[in-house]
Scaffold this motif. Structure first.
Motif, PDB file in Angstrom:
ATOM      1  N   ILE A 707     -80.552  42.272  27.485  1.00 48.38           N
ATOM      2  CA  ILE A 707     -81.075  41.060  26.840  1.00 48.38           C
ATOM      3  C   ILE A 707     -80.213  39.854  27.190  1.00 48.38           C
ATOM      4  O   ILE A 707     -80.710  38.791  27.569  1.00 48.38           O
ATOM      5  CB  ILE A 707     -81.157  41.264  25.312  1.00 48.38           C
ATOM      6  N   ILE A 708     -78.901  40.006  27.090  1.00 45.67           N
ATOM      7  CA  ILE A 708     -78.007  38.881  27.365  1.00 45.67           C
ATOM      8  C   ILE A 708     -78.038  38.509  28.847  1.00 45.67           C
ATOM      9  O   ILE A 708     -78.061  37.329  29.211  1.00 45.67           O
ATOM     10  CB  ILE A 708     -76.575  39.212  26.922  1.00 45.67           C
ATOM     11  N   ILE A 709     -78.050  39.515  29.723  1.00 47.16           N
ATOM     12  CA  ILE A 709     -78.031  39.233  31.158  1.00 47.16           C
ATOM     13  C   ILE A 709     -79.310  38.540  31.614  1.00 47.16           C
ATOM     14  O   ILE A 709     -79.282  37.570  32.380  1.00 47.16           O
ATOM     15  CB  ILE A 709     -77.799  40.531  31.954  1.00 47.16           C
ATOM     16  N   LEU A 710     -80.456  39.003  31.141  1.00 46.23           N
ATOM     17  CA  LEU A 710     -81.726  38.456  31.611  1.00 46.23           C
ATOM     18  C   LEU A 710     -82.113  37.161  30.896  1.00 46.23           C
ATOM     19  O   LEU A 710     -82.886  36.362  31.434  1.00 46.23           O
ATOM     20  CB  LEU A 710     -82.841  39.496  31.438  1.00 46.23           C
ATOM     21  N   LEU A 711     -81.624  36.953  29.670  1.00 41.94           N
ATOM     22  CA  LEU A 711     -82.020  35.755  28.912  1.00 41.94           C
ATOM     23  C   LEU A 711     -80.809  34.870  28.629  1.00 41.94           C
ATOM     24  O   LEU A 711     -80.765  34.185  27.615  1.00 41.94           O
ATOM     25  CB  LEU A 711     -82.683  36.165  27.588  1.00 41.94           C
ATOM     26  N   ARG A 712     -79.865  34.853  29.528  1.00 40.78           N
ATOM     27  CA  ARG A 712     -78.570  34.260  29.221  1.00 40.78           C
ATOM     28  C   ARG A 712     -78.614  32.762  28.973  1.00 40.78           C
ATOM     29  O   ARG A 712     -77.676  32.213  28.417  1.00 40.78           O
ATOM     30  CB  ARG A 712     -77.590  34.564  30.352  1.00 40.78           C
ATOM     31  N   ARG A 713     -79.636  32.065  29.394  1.00 42.68           N
ATOM     32  CA  ARG A 713     -79.672  30.610  29.233  1.00 42.68           C
ATOM     33  C   ARG A 713     -80.480  30.159  28.021  1.00 42.68           C
ATOM     34  O   ARG A 713     -80.681  28.965  27.827  1.00 42.68           O
ATOM     35  CB  ARG A 713     -80.240  29.973  30.496  1.00 42.68           C
ATOM     36  N   ALA A 756     -74.254  43.339  23.322  1.00 47.07           N
ATOM     37  CA  ALA A 756     -74.703  41.959  23.538  1.00 47.07           C
ATOM     38  C   ALA A 756     -73.524  40.994  23.444  1.00 47.07           C
ATOM     39  O   ALA A 756     -73.394  40.067  24.266  1.00 47.07           O
ATOM     40  CB  ALA A 756     -75.773  41.601  22.511  1.00 47.07           C
ATOM     41  N   ALA A 757     -72.637  41.209  22.464  1.00 43.88           N
ATOM     42  CA  ALA A 757     -71.479  40.321  22.318  1.00 43.88           C
ATOM     43  C   ALA A 757     -70.534  40.447  23.508  1.00 43.88           C
ATOM     44  O   ALA A 757     -70.043  39.441  24.045  1.00 43.88           O
ATOM     45  CB  ALA A 757     -70.747  40.651  21.017  1.00 43.88           C
ATOM     46  N   LEU A 758     -70.257  41.677  23.945  1.00 43.83           N
ATOM     47  CA  LEU A 758     -69.373  41.868  25.093  1.00 43.83           C
ATOM     48  C   LEU A 758     -69.963  41.256  26.360  1.00 43.83           C
ATOM     49  O   LEU A 758     -69.247  40.659  27.171  1.00 43.83           O
ATOM     50  CB  LEU A 758     -69.109  43.362  25.307  1.00 43.83           C
ATOM     51  N   THR A 759     -71.269  41.400  26.519  1.00 37.94           N
ATOM     52  CA  THR A 759     -71.914  40.825  27.698  1.00 37.94           C
ATOM     53  C   THR A 759     -71.858  39.304  27.663  1.00 37.94           C
ATOM     54  O   THR A 759     -71.672  38.653  28.700  1.00 37.94           O
ATOM     55  CB  THR A 759     -73.377  41.299  27.789  1.00 37.94           C
ATOM     56  N   ALA A 760     -72.012  38.729  26.471  1.00 35.37           N
ATOM     57  CA  ALA A 760     -71.928  37.272  26.354  1.00 35.37           C
ATOM     58  C   ALA A 760     -70.538  36.774  26.730  1.00 35.37           C
ATOM     59  O   ALA A 760     -70.385  35.752  27.424  1.00 35.37           O
ATOM     60  CB  ALA A 760     -72.285  36.853  24.928  1.00 35.37           C
ATOM     61  N   VAL A 761     -69.499  37.503  26.283  1.00 37.99           N
ATOM     62  CA  VAL A 761     -68.131  37.130  26.654  1.00 37.99           C
ATOM     63  C   VAL A 761     -67.929  37.270  28.152  1.00 37.99           C
ATOM     64  O   VAL A 761     -67.354  36.398  28.819  1.00 37.99           O
ATOM     65  CB  VAL A 761     -67.118  38.001  25.890  1.00 37.99           C
ATOM     66  N   TYR A 762     -68.426  38.353  28.709  1.00 40.38           N
ATOM     67  CA  TYR A 762     -68.311  38.566  30.158  1.00 40.38           C
ATOM     68  C   TYR A 762     -69.040  37.469  30.927  1.00 40.38           C
ATOM     69  O   TYR A 762     -68.560  36.969  31.942  1.00 40.38           O
ATOM     70  CB  TYR A 762     -68.887  39.939  30.507  1.00 40.38           C
ATOM     71  N   ARG A 764     -69.476  34.437  30.160  1.00 39.75           N
ATOM     72  CA  ARG A 764     -68.750  33.172  30.130  1.00 39.75           C
ATOM     73  C   ARG A 764     -67.570  33.167  31.093  1.00 39.75           C
ATOM     74  O   ARG A 764     -67.071  32.116  31.474  1.00 39.75           O
ATOM     75  CB  ARG A 764     -68.257  32.884  28.705  1.00 39.75           C
ATOM     76  N   THR A 765     -67.104  34.371  31.464  1.00 39.75           N
ATOM     77  CA  THR A 765     -65.938  34.438  32.349  1.00 39.75           C
ATOM     78  C   THR A 765     -66.308  34.766  33.780  1.00 39.75           C
ATOM     79  O   THR A 765     -65.453  34.735  34.659  1.00 39.75           O
ATOM     80  CB  THR A 765     -64.962  35.512  31.840  1.00 39.75           C
ATOM     81  N   GLN A 766     -67.575  35.107  34.025  1.00 40.79           N
ATOM     82  CA  GLN A 766     -68.002  35.467  35.370  1.00 40.79           C
ATOM     83  C   GLN A 766     -69.204  34.626  35.768  1.00 40.79           C
ATOM     84  O   GLN A 766     -69.986  34.182  34.943  1.00 40.79           O
ATOM     85  CB  GLN A 766     -68.392  36.957  35.435  1.00 40.79           C
ATOM     86  N   SER A 767     -69.362  34.448  37.023  1.00 42.83           N
ATOM     87  CA  SER A 767     -70.526  33.729  37.560  1.00 42.83           C
ATOM     88  C   SER A 767     -71.286  34.691  38.429  1.00 42.83           C
ATOM     89  O   SER A 767     -70.899  34.970  39.571  1.00 42.83           O
ATOM     90  CB  SER A 767     -70.100  32.518  38.391  1.00 42.83           C
ATOM     91  N   VAL A 768     -72.343  35.257  37.888  1.00 47.19           N
ATOM     92  CA  VAL A 768     -73.106  36.271  38.587  1.00 47.19           C
ATOM     93  C   VAL A 768     -74.495  35.735  38.869  1.00 47.19           C
ATOM     94  O   VAL A 768     -75.215  35.324  37.962  1.00 47.19           O
ATOM     95  CB  VAL A 768     -73.211  37.570  37.729  1.00 47.19           C
ATOM     96  N   ASP A 769     -74.886  35.746  40.117  1.00 48.80           N
ATOM     97  CA  ASP A 769     -76.183  35.212  40.512  1.00 48.80           C
ATOM     98  C   ASP A 769     -77.253  36.252  40.292  1.00 48.80           C
ATOM     99  O   ASP A 769     -77.513  37.104  41.145  1.00 48.80           O
ATOM    100  CB  ASP A 769     -76.153  34.833  41.996  1.00 48.80           C
ATOM    101  N   ILE A 770     -77.874  36.203  39.122  1.00 41.27           N
ATOM    102  CA  ILE A 770     -78.903  37.171  38.771  1.00 41.27           C
ATOM    103  C   ILE A 770     -80.090  36.416  38.206  1.00 41.27           C
ATOM    104  O   ILE A 770     -79.975  35.274  37.755  1.00 41.27           O
ATOM    105  CB  ILE A 770     -78.386  38.195  37.745  1.00 41.27           C
ATOM    106  N   PRO A 771     -81.278  37.028  38.218  1.00 41.65           N
ATOM    107  CA  PRO A 771     -82.463  36.347  37.707  1.00 41.65           C
ATOM    108  C   PRO A 771     -82.368  36.156  36.209  1.00 41.65           C
ATOM    109  O   PRO A 771     -81.702  36.894  35.506  1.00 41.65           O
ATOM    110  CB  PRO A 771     -83.596  37.313  38.076  1.00 41.65           C
ATOM    111  N   HIS A 772     -83.050  35.139  35.705  1.00 41.52           N
ATOM    112  CA  HIS A 772     -83.089  34.897  34.261  1.00 41.52           C
ATOM    113  C   HIS A 772     -84.461  34.384  33.881  1.00 41.52           C
ATOM    114  O   HIS A 772     -85.228  33.937  34.707  1.00 41.52           O
ATOM    115  CB  HIS A 772     -82.007  33.888  33.856  1.00 41.52           C
ATOM    116  N   ALA A 773     -84.742  34.480  32.582  1.00 35.47           N
ATOM    117  CA  ALA A 773     -86.055  34.066  32.095  1.00 35.47           C
ATOM    118  C   ALA A 773     -86.083  32.565  31.895  1.00 35.47           C
ATOM    119  O   ALA A 773     -85.066  31.959  31.591  1.00 35.47           O
ATOM    120  CB  ALA A 773     -86.354  34.765  30.775  1.00 35.47           C
TER     121      ALA A 773
END
Length: 773
Positions: A707-713, A756-762, A764-773
């Motif tokens: 959820i966090i990775i795909l809807l991060r914005r 979800a919380a750990l992914t949100a922290v990650y 913020r510290t990483q820039s990963v070029d992945i698709p988002h909604a």
């Protein structure tokens, strides 16, 4: 590239050996080949046998089963051993310098380069060829990156099961066998220190334990330390003080391990050539064994030298040479120490490097795959695993038990249940009934809430209606009055309670009426949770000297009502009554994480409506015909009710002191559950294994990360998605509960939120070029 040299020797020491030499690059066809001849060498074989005898006689504290040592009277056996080793060394060199072998030796040296890594296989069917110290050949000294292994003419490549995922650790099954007279803790300590090794230890295992581990998992390396030997080319392993097994006896297990990807076996024990030969016949890729008995301290040093070099990035052959050469520092104390280790190689296999065993990423991965998919999968996998581990620690620490049981109570309250069980009638006794007994002159010598006179009259009034059973949930730890004893002796329908002593709960034993046979007594012990709620039912437990019934009160009555169907433990150790199996609660079943589960427990499947109740004083005033109709074919309970009288919280309770149920009503619910389950009228509650629950938590942890990775914005989308995910989770648990299955709900919810919380922290510290909604 590594050079591969194969030197084949066909023949024996009496008639000589025909020589065939092949040289090429590893993994490719041979570039050239030559032939030659080595003459008969009976003196070489005699020197070998003499050295072996001397070596065995002087071996002390070795990793071979102790045998009687017979000395030949030599004044200095150590010097004799050194002299004999030098003689063998010289005879071997003389043999290899024979003119008919010169052409092979010459071509060999011309084709090889001192800077090349060279693997040399000496193939033969002659055991003495394996026993010769080939490291003494001057060719080895002249080529510093050459190491010699032995092999057989017959070999094949065994297809292995594909393992698509590696953990980044080398999986090692370490078998520490019979260690009498040995310091195997040194081997264990070193293996434990391997940072990139995942080591499972079997300490003096039984044959069954070793078989189970060879079958149940895939291993990269099998390591054995302990006593071993070779007798008539057959290897023997001492697993423990009693079991000494041949490789043939372990053949199916090793075949399975090889088919599952076993690459290397290290036998850090004595006299292992027979072991290597037999495993070679099973097409093991490679093994490392000791030619002769090895001193315990040498074995400890060798495995350290070998695996330090191998894990440090060197090839298996170079690592073995490095380890052998380091043993030379011990030659003065232990002659021939560097001669002992030898590799037995399957010629069809290229030895793997340590990094290959760890499972590094394949080099052929396409650039498209390397873009964002590995980052996405790795992020989800790692974060979900961490979240799952954290939740599981919380769960095993009982931190989530209260929440899980609260959810369980909600599910019990939300669902529909069958109406009140009409097979049960409860006669209640409160303060007014106690006063009624006094007014009717029934309270002579009254002890407790029901006098013996009143009970005698009550049984007399009930019996014409032929109830299935009369069950008294009233403590009566003293003998019946003579009149009451005579009445009860004439029927087998009366049942009473006792209580088993439980030290942990500070419960003392309570005796049943002494005149009642054990078959008409059941224990009344409760399984009470930390919040004082009764959610479980104990069907059976070990009795004590005071309460000698191993059956619960409810189970006794249910079996009586059902006309005593067969009740036994099936092959799985589960209680089976007729065709119905009662699942047994363990300490970690469902949302529970208890110190222990006392006796045989099941979940109590409450009905929302309790059985019909009637006051004792009303029973004495009902016309006999109406009373007979009321109690016919029913289980009639007797019990105390009223404020502060034997009241207990249940999942149906709405508060600490509201809608608590009297103990007699809970006993009635328990009895009803058993009867209904056996008759197929009501489902028993069941749960999943710990492994399935772990997968369940991991699944919802992955959902939180996704959820966090795909809807991060989009914070709103994330919040809505998490809410919907939790709703779906609760809905799945609820639908399953409607079908009798209890699966944890709070642990996976926490897994989702933590992930979800750990992914949100990650994020913020990483820039990963992945698709988002």
């Amino acid at each position: 590239m590594t050079k591969l040299v194969i030197l084949k020797l066909s023949g024996d020491f009496e008639s000589g050996f025909q020589i065939s030499l092949e040289i090429g690059l590893e993994g490719k066809s041979a570039d050239c080949g030559f032939s030659g001849f080595l003459p008969p060498a009976t003196e070489l074989r005699r020197c070998l046998a003499q050295l072996q005898d001397l070596y065995r006689q002087q071996s002390q504290n070795c990793r071979i089963k102790p045998q009687q040592i017979i000395y030949d009277g030599s004044i200095n056996p150590h010097k004799q051993l050194v002299k004999s080793a030098a003689k063998l060394h010289q005879e071997l060199q003389n043999w290899l310098n024979y003119p008919s072998f010169n052409s092979v030796d010459k071509h060999l040296r011309e084709e090889l380069n001192r800077q090349e890594v060279i693997r040399m296989l000496i193939c033969s069917n002659c055991l003495e060829i394996y026993q010769l110290p080939w490291c003494c050949w001057d060719l080895v000294d002249n080529y510093p990156k050459l190491e010699i292994a032995i092999s057989n003419f017959n070999f094949e490549r065994v297809p292995t099961i594909h393992k698509p995922f590696k953990t980044g650790k080398v999986k090692i099954l370490a078998i520490l066998g019979d260690g009498r007279g040995l310091n195997l803790e040194a081997d264990r300590a070193f293996l434990n220190s391997l940072a990139e090794g995942e080591v499972i230890f079997l300490i003096e295992p039984t044959r069954q334990e070793l078989y189970a581990h060879l079958w149940q998992d895939s291993w990269d390396i099998i390591f054995f330390a302990g006593h071993s030997q070779t007798i008539a080319r057959q290897g023997l392993l001492s697993l423990n003080a009693e079991d000494q097994l041949t490789i043939e006896e372990l053949r199916p297990g090793f075949k399975q391990a090889i088919a599952s990807g076993l690459q290397l076996a290290i036998f850090n024990s004595c006299d292992g050539l027979g072991i290597a030969e037999e495993l070679g016949q099973l097409s093991l890729p490679q093994s490392i064994v000791m030619r002769w008995p090895i001193p315990d301290i040498m074995a400890q040093q060798f495995v350290k030298y070998l695996l330090q070099a191998y894990a440090g990035g060197n090839s298996l052959y170079i690592s073995t040479r490095m380890a052998r050469e380091q043993l030379q520092g011990w030659e003065k104390q232990f002659p021939c120490a560097a001669w002992l280790p030898i590799i037995y190689q399957n010629p069809a296999i290229i030895p793997p490097k340590w990094a290959d065993l760890r499972g590094n990423q394949q080099k052929n991965t396409s650039k498209a795959q390397l873009r964002w998919q590995p980052q996405l999968l790795a992020s989800i996998s790692i974060i979900s695993a961490v979240a799952t581990m954290l939740v599981w620690l919380m769960q095993t620490g009982s931190w989530l038990q209260a929440g899980e049981l609260n959810a369980y109570d909600r599910f019990i309250g939300w669902r529909t249940t069958p109406p009140a069980d009409e097979r049960i009638l409860i006669i209640t006794i409160d303060d007014q009934d106690i006063q009624y007994q006094r007014e009717q002159n029934l309270a002579t010598n009254m002890r407790g809430s029901l006098s013996d006179e009143a009970l005698a009259q009550l049984i007399t009034r009930l019996q014409p209606g032929q109830p299935k059973a009369i069950a008294s949930d009233i403590i009566h730890d003293f003998p019946f009055s003579p009149k009451l004893a005579d009445i009860i002796a004439q029927t087998d329908d009366f049942f009473a309670i006792c209580r088993v002593k439980i030290d942990q709960a500070q419960l003392v034993s309570i005796a049943p009426p002494s005149q009642l046979p054990p078959e008409q007594v059941g224990f009344s012990n409760w399984a009470v949770d930390d919040d004082k709620t009764i959610r479980r039912q104990i069907l059976g437990m070990s009795p004590d000297q005071v309460c000698q019934s191993g059956f619960s009160f409810g189970l006794r009555l249910a079996l009586k009502y059902l006309d005593h169907p067969p009740a036994k433990l099936n092959q799985q150790g589960l209680l089976q009554i007729g065709e119905t199996v009662f699942p047994k609660l363990s300490a970690s079943s469902g949302g529970y994480h208890l110190p222990e589960a006392q006796g045989y427990q099941v979940l109590l499947n409450y009905r929302h409506t309790s059985p019909q109740t009637i006051a004792l004083r009303e029973i004495f005033t009902i016309p006999e015909q109406s009373l007979a109709k009321l109690v016919q074919d029913k289980i009639v309970f007797l019990g105390v009710v009223g404020h502060n009288h034997d009241l207990h919280l249940t999942p149906l309770s709405k508060g600490k002191h509201t809608e608590s149920l009297p103990g007699v009503v809970i006993h009635a619910q328990m009895t009803s559950q058993i009867i209904s389950a056996v008759l197929g009228e009501q489902k028993l509650l069941w749960w999943f294994s710990d492994k399935v629950e772990l997968i369940w938590v991991a699944l919802w942890s992955a959902v939180g990360s996704i959820i966090i990775i795909l809807l991060r914005r989009s914070i709103i989308k994330i919040a809505v998605s998490i809410y919907l995910a939790l709703t779906v989770l609760l809905g799945c648990c609820w639908l399953l509960f409607l079908n009798g299955g209890w699966i944890i709900a709070i642990a996976p919810a926490w897994g989702l939120l933590i992930s979800a919380a750990l992914t949100a922290v990650y994020r913020r510290t990483q820039s990963v070029d992945i698709p988002h909604a």
